[in-house]
Design a protein around this motif. Structure first.
Motif, mmCIF file in Angstrom:
data_model
loop_
_atom_site.group_PDB
_atom_site.id
_atom_site.type_symbol
_atom_site.label_atom_id
_atom_site.label_comp_id
_atom_site.label_asym_id
_atom_site.label_seq_id
_atom_site.Cartn_x
_atom_site.Cartn_y
_atom_site.Cartn_z
ATOM 1 N N MET A 137 27.132 39.345 -92.736
ATOM 2 C CA MET A 137 26.028 38.752 -93.483
ATOM 3 C C MET A 137 25.160 39.842 -94.110
ATOM 4 S SD MET A 137 23.137 36.037 -92.183
ATOM 5 C CE MET A 137 22.583 37.030 -90.823
ATOM 6 N N ILE A 150 20.922 33.089 -85.251
ATOM 7 C CA ILE A 150 21.647 33.894 -86.233
ATOM 8 C C ILE A 150 21.488 35.373 -85.900
ATOM 9 C CG2 ILE A 150 21.797 34.526 -88.670
ATOM 10 C CD1 ILE A 150 20.811 31.733 -89.344
ATOM 11 N N HIS A 166 25.516 35.635 -80.615
ATOM 12 C CA HIS A 166 26.331 36.094 -81.727
ATOM 13 C C HIS A 166 26.330 37.607 -81.789
ATOM 14 C CE1 HIS A 166 25.711 31.911 -83.361
ATOM 15 N NE2 HIS A 166 27.007 32.063 -83.299
ATOM 16 N N LEU A 202 22.630 26.340 -95.014
ATOM 17 C CA LEU A 202 23.180 26.505 -93.674
ATOM 18 C C LEU A 202 22.712 25.388 -92.754
ATOM 19 C CD1 LEU A 202 23.406 29.863 -91.756
ATOM 20 C CD2 LEU A 202 22.617 27.802 -90.608
ATOM 21 N N ASP A 251 35.509 35.473 -89.436
ATOM 22 C CA ASP A 251 34.611 36.132 -90.392
ATOM 23 C C ASP A 251 34.019 35.058 -91.298
ATOM 24 O OD1 ASP A 251 33.290 37.510 -92.319
ATOM 25 O OD2 ASP A 251 34.970 38.789 -92.912
ATOM 26 N N PRO A 252 32.768 34.633 -91.033
ATOM 27 C CA PRO A 252 32.184 33.534 -91.810
ATOM 28 C C PRO A 252 31.911 33.893 -93.262
ATOM 29 C CG PRO A 252 30.533 34.513 -90.396
ATOM 30 C CD PRO A 252 31.836 35.181 -90.047
ATOM 31 N N PHE A 253 32.069 35.158 -93.626
ATOM 32 C CA PHE A 253 31.755 35.572 -94.990
ATOM 33 C C PHE A 253 32.987 36.037 -95.750
ATOM 34 C CE2 PHE A 253 27.990 36.007 -92.399
ATOM 35 C CZ PHE A 253 27.099 35.232 -93.112
ATOM 36 N N LEU A 276 28.970 27.104 -87.188
ATOM 37 C CA LEU A 276 28.018 27.235 -86.096
ATOM 38 C C LEU A 276 27.848 25.917 -85.350
ATOM 39 C CD1 LEU A 276 25.251 29.453 -87.762
ATOM 40 C CD2 LEU A 276 27.019 30.159 -86.144
ATOM 41 N N LEU A 332 29.398 28.435 -93.078
ATOM 42 C CA LEU A 332 28.867 29.042 -91.855
ATOM 43 C C LEU A 332 28.089 28.015 -91.046
ATOM 44 C CD1 LEU A 332 28.230 31.419 -90.014
ATOM 45 C CD2 LEU A 332 26.306 31.984 -91.518
ATOM 46 N N LEU A 369 27.459 29.882 -97.155
ATOM 47 C CA LEU A 369 26.522 29.551 -96.080
ATOM 48 C C LEU A 369 26.735 28.141 -95.562
ATOM 49 C CD1 LEU A 369 24.435 31.558 -94.966
ATOM 50 C CD2 LEU A 369 25.190 32.159 -97.246
ATOM 51 N N GLU A 377 30.564 39.287 -85.292
ATOM 52 C CA GLU A 377 31.049 38.379 -86.337
ATOM 53 C C GLU A 377 29.962 38.023 -87.348
ATOM 54 O OE1 GLU A 377 29.416 35.569 -83.196
ATOM 55 O OE2 GLU A 377 30.482 37.478 -83.272
ATOM 56 N N MET A 378 28.689 38.257 -86.986
ATOM 57 C CA MET A 378 27.604 37.959 -87.914
ATOM 58 C C MET A 378 27.212 39.160 -88.772
ATOM 59 S SD MET A 378 27.114 34.805 -87.398
ATOM 60 C CE MET A 378 25.593 34.476 -88.263
#
Length: 319
Positions: free
Chosen positions: A153, A125, A146, A84, A306-308, A288, A284, A281, A149-150
Motif C-alpha cells: 500500500m 490497516i 496485518h 474500502l 498481495d492486495p495491490f 479484509l 482489499l 481498494l 502483506e499490507m
C-alpha cells in the motif's frame, strides 16, 4: 416513556407469561414445550412494544456479537477510504455481521469500542500500538494483525508514478506533499519512494507542500529550477499543482507533467484530466471482510495475498 428501553420483562407482563418463556421464544431455544399460541402472543407483544434485545446481553448469551471493529489510521475519510469501507461493509452485511470503525487516537477519554461493543474481531490497516493491542486482547476479541502483506500500500503507487515519469524522459522530478497533517506518515513514505526512484535513475529531485493557497508560488519555484514533472500525493494535490501551473502560464503536460494518485472522481472530471494511480481498494475491502469472517467463525486467518497486485497507471491528459 421517551428514552426508556423496552425490556423482556415488559414483554412478559404484556403477554401474561414468565420472563423465561419470553427468553425461550425470542431466542428460539430448542427443546422447550411452548405452544404455538403462546409463542405467537409473545412475538406479537414484542413487536407491538418495539422490543429489541440488548446487544451486550445478547453477546454474552451467545458468545458472539456479530460485530467486526476496524481501527482506522488517523486519516480523513475520503474517497479511497470510503471505497474500502463500503466494500467491507457489504461483504460483512451479507454474512450477518456489522462493521464498526473507530480511531482510538482522537479521544483518550471515551471507553474504547472494543470494550463497550465486545466485537468478535478487531482488525487494523496499520500496525497497532502495543498498549492498544494489549487492551483489545484483554477484552476477549480476536485481533487480526496485518504484516508484510499490507506494505505494498505504501510502495506500489509511488513506484508506478516515478517509473512512468522517468519513462517519459523527465530528468528533474518534484513531489507535491499534502498539507493534511494527519496523512504525514503516509505522505513521507510516498515521497521517499519517489525520491529513491528518481535519484537511482540520475534525475534531480525536489519536494514541497502544495495547497490551494500556495500552488502557484511553488510551481513557479519548481519551474525556475528546471522541474518538468510532478508526482503528487493524491489527486487533490495534483489538481492544485495543475491549477498553479496554468495560472503561471505553463502548459500541462508540455511544460509540466503532473501525475496524481488514488484515481478519485476529480481526476477524470478535472481539465486537463489527471493521469493517476488506481489501487483496487474495493478488492482489499472485500478481502479484509472475508478474513474477518473466517476468524470470527473460528477458522484460521487466511492469507489475502498481495492486495495491490492489480494497481495500475491510468493515462489521461496531465502526464
Amino acid at each position: 416513556m421517551p428514552g426508556q428501553r423496552t425490556t423482556a420483562t415488559d414483554v412478559a407482563k404484556a403477554a401474561g407469561v414468565s420472563r423465561a418463556t419470553v427468553s425461550f421464544v425470542l431466542n428460539a431455544t430448542p427443546g422447550q414445550s411452548i405452544s404455538d399460541a403462546v409463542r405467537a402472543r409473545v412475538l406479537a407483544e414484542a413487536s407491538r412494544l418495539g422490543y429489541m434485545p440488548h446487544p451486550q446481553a445478547r453477546a454474552l448469551a451467545s458468545g458472539q456479537s456479530n460485530i467486526v471493529l476496524m481501527v482506522l489510521p488517523e486519516w480523513p475519510i475520503e474517497y479511497v477510504t470510503r471505497q474500502l469501507l463500503d466494500e467491507a461493509t457489504v461483504e460483512l452485511d451479507e454474512a450477518g455481521y456489522s462493521l464498526v470503525t473507530m480511531d482510538p487516537r482522537r479521544s483518550r477519554r471515551a471507553t474504547p469500542l472494543w470494550e463497550s461493543l465486545r466485537p468478535d474481531v478487531v482488525m487494523s490497516i496499520d500496525p497497532l500500538a502495543p498498549k492498544v493491542l494489549e487492551s483489545i486482547e484483554r477484552s476477549g476479541a480476536v485481533v487480526i494483525k496485518h504484516g508484510p502483506e499490507m506494505l505494498p500500500m505504501y510502495r506500489v503507487g509511488p513506484d508506478l508514478q516515478v517509473g512512468h515519469l522517468l519513462n517519459l524522459g523527465h530528468t528533474s522530478i518534484a513531489y507535491a506533499h499534502t498539507p493534511i497533517a494527519a496523512m504525514r506518515d503516509l505522505d513521507q513514505e510516498r515521497m521517499s519512494r519517489i525520491r529513491r526512484g528518481a535519484e537511482a535513475a540520475g534525475a534531480a529531485f525536489r519536494s514541497a507542500e502544495v495547497s490551494a493557497t500556495n500552488a502557484q508560488e511553488v510551481v513557479r519555484t519548481w519551474s525556475r529550477a528546471g522541474v518538468t514533472a510532478v508526482a503528487a500525493f493524491n489527486d487533490d494535490t495534483a489538481a492544485w499543482t495543475i491549477g498553479g501551473a496554468l495560472r503561471s502560464g505553463l502548459r500541462v503536460p508540455d511544460d509540466l507533467a503532473v501525475l496524481g494518485h488514488d484515481d478519485s472522481p476529480i481526476a477524470a472530471m478535472f481539465v486537463p484530466a489527471i493521469s493517476t494511480i488506481h489501487l483496487d481498494l474495493a478488492g482489499l475491502g472485500r478481502a479484509l471482510a472475508q478474513q474477518a469472517l473466517a476468524v470470527a467463525r473460528g477458522g484460521a486467518q487466511p492469507d489475502i495475498g498481495d492486495p495491490f497486485s492489480h494497481a495500475r497507471l491510468i493515462r489521461r491528459e496531465s502526464a
